[in-house]
Design an enzyme around this catalytic site. Structure first.
Site, PDB file in Angstrom:
ATOM      1  N   TYR A   1     -29.326 -57.334  66.893  1.00  0.00           N
ATOM      2  CA  TYR A   1     -29.904 -56.947  65.603  1.00  0.00           C
ATOM      3  C   TYR A   1     -31.409 -56.742  65.804  1.00  0.00           C
ATOM      4  O   TYR A   1     -32.256 -57.378  65.189  1.00  0.00           O
ATOM      5  CB  TYR A   1     -29.616 -57.983  64.502  1.00  0.00           C
ATOM      6  CG  TYR A   1     -29.587 -57.324  63.142  1.00  0.00           C
ATOM      7  CD1 TYR A   1     -28.524 -56.506  62.777  1.00  0.00           C
ATOM      8  CD2 TYR A   1     -30.649 -57.454  62.261  1.00  0.00           C
ATOM      9  CE1 TYR A   1     -28.513 -55.859  61.559  1.00  0.00           C
ATOM     10  CE2 TYR A   1     -30.645 -56.808  61.039  1.00  0.00           C
ATOM     11  CZ  TYR A   1     -29.572 -56.014  60.694  1.00  0.00           C
ATOM     12  OH  TYR A   1     -29.573 -55.372  59.493  1.00  0.00           O
ATOM     13  N   LEU A   2     -31.669 -55.810  66.701  1.00  0.00           N
ATOM     14  CA  LEU A   2     -33.006 -55.677  67.290  1.00  0.00           C
ATOM     15  C   LEU A   2     -34.056 -55.213  66.284  1.00  0.00           C
ATOM     16  O   LEU A   2     -33.779 -54.412  65.396  1.00  0.00           O
ATOM     17  CB  LEU A   2     -32.945 -54.687  68.454  1.00  0.00           C
ATOM     18  CG  LEU A   2     -31.950 -55.074  69.560  1.00  0.00           C
ATOM     19  CD1 LEU A   2     -31.838 -53.962  70.586  1.00  0.00           C
ATOM     20  CD2 LEU A   2     -32.353 -56.389  70.225  1.00  0.00           C
ATOM     21  N   HIS A   3     -35.260 -55.741  66.468  1.00  0.00           N
ATOM     22  CA  HIS A   3     -36.414 -55.327  65.661  1.00  0.00           C
ATOM     23  C   HIS A   3     -37.594 -55.127  66.605  1.00  0.00           C
ATOM     24  O   HIS A   3     -37.462 -55.299  67.833  1.00  0.00           O
ATOM     25  CB  HIS A   3     -36.695 -56.359  64.567  1.00  0.00           C
ATOM     26  CG  HIS A   3     -36.828 -57.768  65.076  1.00  0.00           C
ATOM     27  ND1 HIS A   3     -37.819 -58.161  65.953  1.00  0.00           N
ATOM     28  CD2 HIS A   3     -36.077 -58.886  64.864  1.00  0.00           C
ATOM     29  CE1 HIS A   3     -37.697 -59.436  66.227  1.00  0.00           C
ATOM     30  NE2 HIS A   3     -36.627 -59.907  65.596  1.00  0.00           N
TER      31      HIS A   3
ATOM     32  N   GLY B   1     -40.054 -56.892  67.322  1.00  0.00           N
ATOM     33  CA  GLY B   1     -40.391 -58.038  68.175  1.00  0.00           C
ATOM     34  C   GLY B   1     -39.627 -57.943  69.489  1.00  0.00           C
ATOM     35  O   GLY B   1     -40.207 -58.025  70.580  1.00  0.00           O
ATOM     36  N   HIS B   2     -38.319 -57.726  69.395  1.00  0.00           N
ATOM     37  CA  HIS B   2     -37.505 -57.539  70.609  1.00  0.00           C
ATOM     38  C   HIS B   2     -38.026 -56.334  71.402  1.00  0.00           C
ATOM     39  O   HIS B   2     -38.140 -56.380  72.631  1.00  0.00           O
ATOM     40  CB  HIS B   2     -36.047 -57.250  70.250  1.00  0.00           C
ATOM     41  CG  HIS B   2     -35.348 -58.329  69.486  1.00  0.00           C
ATOM     42  ND1 HIS B   2     -34.917 -58.162  68.198  1.00  0.00           N
ATOM     43  CD2 HIS B   2     -34.990 -59.590  69.843  1.00  0.00           C
ATOM     44  CE1 HIS B   2     -34.309 -59.264  67.785  1.00  0.00           C
ATOM     45  NE2 HIS B   2     -34.342 -60.154  68.755  1.00  0.00           N
TER      46      HIS B   2
ATOM     47  N   GLN C   1     -25.875 -72.321  70.653  1.00  0.00           N
ATOM     48  CA  GLN C   1     -27.194 -72.658  70.134  1.00  0.00           C
ATOM     49  C   GLN C   1     -27.223 -72.778  68.609  1.00  0.00           C
ATOM     50  O   GLN C   1     -28.270 -72.980  68.019  1.00  0.00           O
ATOM     51  CB  GLN C   1     -28.267 -71.699  70.659  1.00  0.00           C
ATOM     52  CG  GLN C   1     -28.187 -70.286  70.149  1.00  0.00           C
ATOM     53  CD  GLN C   1     -29.164 -69.398  70.900  1.00  0.00           C
ATOM     54  OE1 GLN C   1     -28.974 -69.112  72.083  1.00  0.00           O
ATOM     55  NE2 GLN C   1     -30.222 -68.960  70.235  1.00  0.00           N
TER      56      GLN C   1
ATOM     57  N   ASP D   1     -40.877 -67.917  69.178  1.00  0.00           N
ATOM     58  CA  ASP D   1     -40.098 -69.115  69.502  1.00  0.00           C
ATOM     59  C   ASP D   1     -40.882 -69.906  70.546  1.00  0.00           C
ATOM     60  O   ASP D   1     -40.459 -70.036  71.697  1.00  0.00           O
ATOM     61  CB  ASP D   1     -38.724 -68.704  70.015  1.00  0.00           C
ATOM     62  CG  ASP D   1     -37.945 -67.946  68.964  1.00  0.00           C
ATOM     63  OD1 ASP D   1     -37.218 -68.557  68.182  1.00  0.00           O
ATOM     64  OD2 ASP D   1     -38.103 -66.701  68.879  1.00  0.00           O
TER      65      ASP D   1
ATOM     66  N   VAL E   1     -44.761 -60.438  66.971  1.00  0.00           N
ATOM     67  CA  VAL E   1     -44.882 -59.168  66.255  1.00  0.00           C
ATOM     68  C   VAL E   1     -44.550 -59.435  64.784  1.00  0.00           C
ATOM     69  O   VAL E   1     -43.555 -60.095  64.481  1.00  0.00           O
ATOM     70  CB  VAL E   1     -43.934 -58.100  66.846  1.00  0.00           C
ATOM     71  CG1 VAL E   1     -44.034 -56.796  66.064  1.00  0.00           C
ATOM     72  CG2 VAL E   1     -44.260 -57.869  68.318  1.00  0.00           C
TER      73      VAL E   1
ATOM     74  N   SER F   1     -34.520 -61.475  63.018  1.00  0.00           N
ATOM     75  CA  SER F   1     -33.248 -60.896  62.573  1.00  0.00           C
ATOM     76  C   SER F   1     -32.804 -61.552  61.276  1.00  0.00           C
ATOM     77  O   SER F   1     -32.078 -60.959  60.486  1.00  0.00           O
ATOM     78  CB  SER F   1     -32.168 -61.094  63.647  1.00  0.00           C
ATOM     79  OG  SER F   1     -32.642 -60.612  64.889  1.00  0.00           O
TER      80      SER F   1
HETATM   81  P1  AMP Z   1     -33.455 -63.615  69.328  1.00  0.00           P
HETATM   82  O1  AMP Z   1     -32.676 -62.348  69.317  1.00  0.00           O
HETATM   83  O2  AMP Z   1     -33.896 -64.064  67.974  1.00  0.00           O
HETATM   84  O3  AMP Z   1     -32.804 -64.694  70.144  1.00  0.00           O
HETATM   85  O4  AMP Z   1     -34.809 -63.287  70.088  1.00  0.00           O
HETATM   86  C1  AMP Z   1     -34.813 -62.757  71.390  1.00  0.00           C
HETATM   87  C2  AMP Z   1     -36.227 -62.820  71.929  1.00  0.00           C
HETATM   88  O5  AMP Z   1     -37.085 -62.049  71.079  1.00  0.00           O
HETATM   89  C3  AMP Z   1     -36.791 -64.243  71.989  1.00  0.00           C
HETATM   90  O6  AMP Z   1     -37.520 -64.408  73.186  1.00  0.00           O
HETATM   91  C4  AMP Z   1     -37.690 -64.280  70.776  1.00  0.00           C
HETATM   92  O7  AMP Z   1     -38.762 -65.182  70.915  1.00  0.00           O
HETATM   93  C5  AMP Z   1     -38.199 -62.846  70.735  1.00  0.00           C
HETATM   94  N1  AMP Z   1     -38.680 -62.522  69.394  1.00  0.00           N
HETATM   95  C6  AMP Z   1     -38.004 -62.661  68.227  1.00  0.00           C
HETATM   96  N2  AMP Z   1     -38.787 -62.323  67.179  1.00  0.00           N
HETATM   97  C7  AMP Z   1     -39.980 -61.970  67.702  1.00  0.00           C
HETATM   98  C8  AMP Z   1     -41.220 -61.532  67.138  1.00  0.00           C
HETATM   99  N3  AMP Z   1     -41.375 -61.377  65.821  1.00  0.00           N
HETATM  100  N4  AMP Z   1     -42.232 -61.251  67.974  1.00  0.00           N
HETATM  101  C9  AMP Z   1     -42.079 -61.395  69.314  1.00  0.00           C
HETATM  102  N5  AMP Z   1     -40.954 -61.809  69.911  1.00  0.00           N
HETATM  103  C10 AMP Z   1     -39.923 -62.096  69.122  1.00  0.00           C
END
Ligand code: AMP
Length: 281
Positions: free
Chosen positions: A30-32, A34-35, A59, A148, A174, A184
């Site tokens: 569910y990429l944004h 930040g990813h 998790q 995180d 981000v 997400s």
């Molecule tokens: P997730 O899909 O939430 O497990 O996140 C995957 C990776 O993206 C992890 O290393 C998160 O820390 C990073 N991430 C999630 N949201 C952000 C954000 N807003 N800015 C930067 N990295 C992010």
């Protein structure tokens, strides 16, 4: 871009790239943006970039949002293609955790701080899946987000403790235009809840200014954030803490080179985290 679901097939594919620099970006999809910032960095710094999309059941706690966690593989695929990712690894749960799976990685102490207090098995799940991904992909560089922060600190600890020959890269948070850290989970928020959630980045911004102006009393900083968050009836505070960036233990006086100011709140049913880091993870 190749989409691979099986560990053996991914290994076979990666044999083609011995001596190439491999970057890995672990995600739950569910990429944004930040990813995508992690992915762009990986593409910049490596010959081959692998992105994993896997909603890791271990998790999530028993009463958490595993079943409803947002998933949209079609959209993710498109974004990854556009970005120029080489390999998408999207295994299913059985592939990662076959029957009789029983080995877990626990980074002690650090995993019990901050988010670990209300999510006692979360980091055990994270470290286990991350170490598995490291072993499967054998990357040179792996990319994590500072959003995180505790996760990044714990994974760096695991790398040191288990002598992993991998470079851990931690990229800045981000944010959306309104300041909310991208997540997400933001899609769960109603309009009112989102407005309330904005109090968190705003509070952190205010105390960041205070610290830059020489206020190093951790309790004062903590109280200020709590005060700001309490302005909304929609917010339930999980924690607001000022900790040492390496040990994640509470501090009384903030060290400008080595501190983490972190908060976790619930807005309605949605748990959100945010932070700012003084120094480098
Ligand atoms: P997730 O899909 O939430 O497990 O996140 C995957 C990776 O993206 C992890 O290393 C998160 O820390 C990073 N991430 C999630 N949201 C952000 C954000 N807003 N800015 C930067 N990295 C992010």
């Amino acid at each position: 871009m190749k989409t691979i679901k099986k560990i053996d097939s991914l290994r076979k594919e990666l044999y083609l790239y011995v001596k190439k620099r491999i970057g890995l970006v672990p995600t739950m999809g569910y990429l944004h943006n930040g990813h995508l910032s992690l992915i762009d960095q990986s593409i910049k710094e490596n010959d081959i970039s692998v992105v994993s999309v896997f909603v890791n059941p271990y998790q999530f706690g028993p009463n958490e949002d595993f079943n409803v966690y947002p998933r949209d593989m079609e959209r993710d695929l498109k974004l990854l293609e556009e970005r120029g990712v080489d390999i998408l690894f999207s295994p299913d749960s059985k592939e990662m955790y076959p029957e009789n799976f029983s080995t877990f990685v626990e980074v002690e102490k650090l995993s019990k701080a901050l988010c670990g207090k209300s999510r006692p098995t979360h980091f055990r799940g994270v470290c286990t899946v991350v170490l598995k991904l490291f072993n499967i992909v054998n990357p040179n560089n792996v990319y994590f987000g500072a959003k995180d922060a505790q996760q990044a600190v714990i994974i760096k600890r695991m790398k040191e403790d288990l002598n992993l020959d991998i470079n851990i890269r931690v990229m800045p948070i981000v944010r959306d235009e309104d300041g909310l850290a991208l997540s997400s989970r933001n899609r769960y928020l109603s309009k009112r809840e989102r407005e309330a959630a904005l109090l968190m980045p705003e509070a952190l911004k205010k105390v960041n200014i205070l610290i830059n102006n020489g206020v190093f009393d951790a309790n004062e900083i903590r109280k200020k954030i709590v005060g700001e968050l309490k302005k909304s009836k929609y917010i339930k505070i999980d924690y607001v803490e000022v900790v040492n960036l390496k040990t994640l233990k509470s501090v009384e006086i903030i060290d400008k080179e080595n501190a983490l100011v972190a908060a976790a709140i619930k807005v309605g049913e949605t748990r959100l985290i945010d932070n700012f880091i003084l120094g480098e993870i």
